[in-house]
Design an enzyme around this catalytic site. Structure first.
Site, PDB file in Angstrom:
ATOM      1  N   GLY A  37      58.422 -19.401  50.985  1.00 21.57           N
ATOM      2  CA  GLY A  37      58.754 -19.834  49.636  1.00 21.57           C
ATOM      3  C   GLY A  37      58.878 -21.344  49.505  1.00 21.57           C
ATOM      4  N   HIS A  38      59.071 -21.772  48.257  1.00 19.33           N
ATOM      5  CA  HIS A  38      59.135 -23.203  47.933  1.00 19.33           C
ATOM      6  C   HIS A  38      60.302 -23.879  48.649  1.00 19.33           C
ATOM      7  CE1 HIS A  38      61.734 -21.106  45.068  1.00 19.33           C
ATOM      8  NE2 HIS A  38      62.446 -22.219  44.989  1.00 19.33           N
ATOM      9  N   ASN A  39      60.055 -25.114  49.043  1.00 17.56           N
ATOM     10  CA  ASN A  39      61.047 -26.007  49.662  1.00 17.56           C
ATOM     11  C   ASN A  39      61.412 -25.634  51.097  1.00 17.56           C
ATOM     12  OD1 ASN A  39      61.138 -27.164  47.109  1.00 17.56           O
ATOM     13  ND2 ASN A  39      63.044 -26.145  46.538  1.00 17.56           N
TER      14      ASN A  39
END
Length: 366
Positions: A261-263
């Site tokens: 996922g993001h980050n």
């Protein structure tokens, strides 16, 4: 088909060649099905017995094995057989057949820069401002978004989708169908959501505590940075960051159907097996190994050298060096004890029931 001399293979592996070292082989096979032009992989006595079923003249064998007694004309002795297998298969793997240069059907924006010796296959689409390194190979129908940078000697397999402004290091291998640099799954409500209420109350919030809700997208403005010597499996998906970049460290290997996922920030030389899922903003140290179907919650940190068995669910921070198992994750030895206790429960229940009958047996005397 290209042939390889036994002596050349042994030299490349740093191994010892015995017998007819000039013998040429064109492929590898399991001992039972190996033909005269194959290099059989008989790296332990367990597999060597199958050599008699095939027709191999040469084999990779383990230390102490008698190649003459096995009926071979030549052998390569591998002190660490499985590591030798990596070298043998690398030497035999020709990779996808992509002609040098840029295929006439490829669409390449004029501002893109294609490095010397690059191979760009049919129906590839390369966006504006893209930089492709020297000797990179891009298989058919891959798409590369604007301003993305791909390093030297990269191999992008068929159907890979790379978004805009992704940075990919040298010698990276991306298997078919992977999607890199898509938007993160990040949404928010104008009012307090049921998710926020559940977290704040640890699940005790009543339905009446929240109003009707609708989801508003938080756009992904960050990028995705992938280090050198990374491998990404088929149909894996790695999201770009919301503001900061998502990052994958040098040497990390990611299996098929993994979602990051993001980050998220993944360290160096990690091994992420199939169907592992990372929620957003997870931080993972170096040399972490996650077995298949592990799950990692958002906003947690996993220290270096952690090993998690398959299907482990990690909901909280993990210190470096720990070995985990189970859902929720606990120390591996603790989970084994818990599992043993769980298996004993039916027997324990019967024992308790028998004791109850004996202690509380009704008095039927007159």
């Amino acid at each position: 088909m290209t042939g390889h001399r036994i002596s050349d293979i042994a030299a490349a592996l740093g191994a010892e060649a015995l017998g007819a070292a000039d013998l040429v082989v064109t492929g590898v096979a399991e001992p039972a099905v190996a033909g005269p032009s194959h290099l059989a992989l008989a790296m332990s006595p367990r597999y060597a017995g199958d050599l008699a079923k095939g027709a191999a003249r040469a084999a990779v064998i383990g230390p102490g094995m008698d190649w003459r007694a096995l009926g071979l004309e030549a052998a390569i002795v591998a002190p660490r057989p499985r590591y030798a297998l990596a070298g043998v298969t690398q030497r035999m793997d020709a990779g996808p057949a992509i002609a040098p240069g840029i295929h006439p059907t490829a669409i390449v924006e004029p501002s893109a820069r294609i490095g010397p010796g690059a191979h760009v296959g049919p129906f590839v689409v390369i966006g504006a401002g893209v930089t492709i390194g020297a000797n990179a190979r891009i298989a058919p129908q891959a798409t590369i978004g604007e301003e993305t940078v791909i390093g030297d000697d990269a191999l992008i397999h068929a159907g890979v989708r790379i978004g805009a402004r992704v940075r990919i290091g040298h010698r990276v291998i991306i298997q078919p169908g992977a999607v890199l640099g898509g938007d993160g799954f990040s949404f928010v409500t104008p009012e307090t959501s049921r998710v926020e209420a559940a977290r704040a109350s640890l699940g005790r919030a009543e339905h009446s505590d929240t109003a009707a809700q609708s989801w508003t997208r938080i756009h992904s403005l960050g990028g995705l940075v992938i280090g050198d010597d990374v491998e990404i499996g088929a149909n894996a998906a790695i999201d770009r960051g919301t503001i900061a970049d998502t990052a994958i460290g040098d040497g990390t290997k990611i299996d098929n159907l993994v979602h990051i996922g993001h980050n998220c920030r993944i360290g160096r030389d990690c091994l992420i097996c199939g169907q592992v899922g990372f929620a957003g903003s997870a931080v993972v140290g170096d040399r972490v190994v996650l077995g298949g179907q592990c799950g990692v919650s958002d906003n947690i940190e996993i220290g270096a050298d952690v090993v998690a068995a398959g299907a482990t669910k990690i909901y909280s921070n993990v210190p470096s060096g720990r070995m985990l198992m189970g859902s929720p994750a606990v120390r591996m030895e603790t989970h084994v004890e818990m599992y043993k206790a769980l298996r004993r429960l039916p027997r324990l229940a019967r024992t308790v029931a028998d004791l109850q009958k004996a202690v509380f047996k009704p008095d039927r005397s007159p």
